[in-house]
Design a protein around this motif. Structure first.
Motif, short mmCIF file in Angstrom:
data_model
loop_
_atom_site.label_atom_id
_atom_site.label_comp_id
_atom_site.label_asym_id
_atom_site.label_seq_id
_atom_site.Cartn_x
_atom_site.Cartn_y
_atom_site.Cartn_z
N TYR A 1 0.82 -1.21 0.00
CA TYR A 1 0.00 0.00 0.00
C TYR A 1 0.86 1.27 0.00
O TYR A 1 0.36 2.36 -0.25
N GLY A 2 2.16 1.11 0.25
CA GLY A 2 3.04 2.27 0.33
C GLY A 2 3.15 2.88 1.70
O GLY A 2 3.70 3.97 1.88
N MET A 3 2.62 2.17 2.68
CA MET A 3 2.64 2.67 4.06
C MET A 3 4.01 2.48 4.69
O MET A 3 4.40 3.22 5.59
N SER A 4 4.75 1.47 4.25
CA SER A 4 6.07 1.18 4.79
C SER A 4 7.03 0.87 3.65
O SER A 4 6.61 0.66 2.50
N GLY A 5 8.33 0.78 4.01
CA GLY A 5 9.34 0.61 2.99
C GLY A 5 10.06 -0.72 3.05
O GLY A 5 9.60 -1.69 3.65
N MET A 6 11.26 -0.72 2.44
CA MET A 6 12.03 -1.95 2.29
C MET A 6 12.49 -2.52 3.63
O MET A 6 12.56 -3.75 3.80
N LEU A 7 12.81 -1.68 4.58
CA LEU A 7 13.25 -2.16 5.89
C LEU A 7 12.18 -3.02 6.53
O LEU A 7 12.45 -4.12 7.04
N LEU B 1 7.48 0.83 13.13
CA LEU B 1 7.89 2.09 13.74
C LEU B 1 9.26 2.52 13.25
O LEU B 1 9.46 3.68 12.87
N LEU B 2 10.20 1.59 13.22
CA LEU B 2 11.56 1.90 12.77
C LEU B 2 11.55 2.33 11.31
O LEU B 2 12.19 3.32 10.92
N ASP B 3 10.82 1.60 10.50
CA ASP B 3 10.74 1.90 9.08
C ASP B 3 10.16 3.29 8.84
O ASP B 3 10.58 4.01 7.92
N HIS B 4 9.20 3.66 9.66
CA HIS B 4 8.52 4.95 9.50
C HIS B 4 9.51 6.11 9.56
O HIS B 4 9.32 7.13 8.88
#
Length: 301
Positions: free
Chosen positions: A238-244, A291-294
């Motif tokens: 959805y694009g809410m988070s990334g690769m991490l 949380l970290l990815d954010h």
């Protein structure tokens, strides 16, 4: 202090008994996911007042629901090895005292959330409290082997509540957080239910292993774990988070899937509780990754 009609538990003070009524370990996990929801809803750091009031209000509401659960289940708790040492079965706290304590916590939670956060958060928190303490505990738990699936909606609410505390509205991202915990709950709890199957049978609570057997329950745990694998990839899709987050979620999901497959194929007595224990670490790790990815994913990738 000795009170009429109650018995003292050696080494357990009265405040410790009330603390136990709050199910602090369960509430800690609830609060953690709610805090993650608060931070994820914030482009930067969340307003300190919202963070403090929402965290406290959600924690008090969860503790209130837990105390009501103690009151409703006290007779069943007295007959199960996992719960027989709880304050009510042991007579450390009376039913009226526990209900008054739960009411105080619940009213305080609604007061804090209504005045210190926003009305929608207060309403949704109240609905989740009623869902767990009344609908699930009083009715669903004893009515259907799908109790934990249907009742899981209340337990899945905290990150959504945290999100709404910041935004004042229910967004798709908040629903994804809700969906993750909703899907996680059945394999998490059914692993424990397998371990405690005979105790649930003795107290006539229709948990899935009691009504449908171990093989069927193990299969359901595996199927829900596969579904959970898919659901936890949705924040990335959805694009809410990334690769991490994606990399970490894949690792955590593979671990959960290994446990589910082993549990399905192997009847070793230690596997249900090992799966149950991993499921808790899994959920904490997943939300920690969100949380970290954010905050750091944009810097790393």
């Amino acid at each position: 202090m000795q009170t009429t009609g109650t018995r003292q538990i050696p080494g357990m003070s009265n405040w410790q008994s009330y603390w136990t009524l709050c199910k602090p370990k369960v509430v800690a996990l609830i609060v953690f996911t709610a805090i993650v929801g608060i931070f994820l809803a914030s482009p930067g750091l969340p307003p300190l007042g919202i963070l403090m009031n929402a965290t406290l209000g959600i924690a008090l509401a969860a503790a209130s629901a837990a105390a009501i659960n103690h009151v409703v289940d006290q007779k069943v708790d007295a007959r199960m090895g996992r719960t027989e040492q709880r304050p009510l079965p042991q007579g450390k706290v009376g039913s009226a005292q526990a209900l008054a304590f739960a009411l105080l916590l619940g009213v305080s939670a609604m007061f804090i959330l209504s005045l210190g956060v926003n009305g929608l958060t207060a309403i949704l928190t109240l609905l989740s409290l009623i869902g767990y303490a009344v609908i699930y505990t009083l009715y669903l738990k004893r009515a259907t082997p799908q109790n934990i699936v249907i009742g899981g909606a209340a337990g899945a609410a905290p990150p959504l509540l945290g999100w709404v505390a910041v935004t004042g509205q229910v967004d798709p991202e908040a629903l994804l957080l809700f969906l993750i915990i909703f899907t996680w709950t059945p394999p998490h709890f059914w692993a424990l239910a397998i371990h405690r199957m005979e105790e649930y049978r003795q107290v006539d609570i229709p948990m899935l292993p009691v009504t449908h057997g171990l093989s069927y329950t193990r299969l359901q745990i595996l199927l829900y774990t596969v579904l959970l694998f898919v659901v936890t990839l949705l924040p990335y899709g959805y694009g809410m988070s990334g690769m991490l987050y994606l990399i970490g979620a894949l690792v955590l999901n593979l671990g959960f899937l290994v446990y589910a497959v082993l549990l399905y194929r192997n009847a070793h007595a230690s596997l249900p509780m090992r799966t149950f224990g991993y499921s808790i670490v899994y959920l904490m790790g997943l939300f920690a990754l969100l949380l970290l990815d954010h905050y750091v994913s944009a810097w790393l990738f």
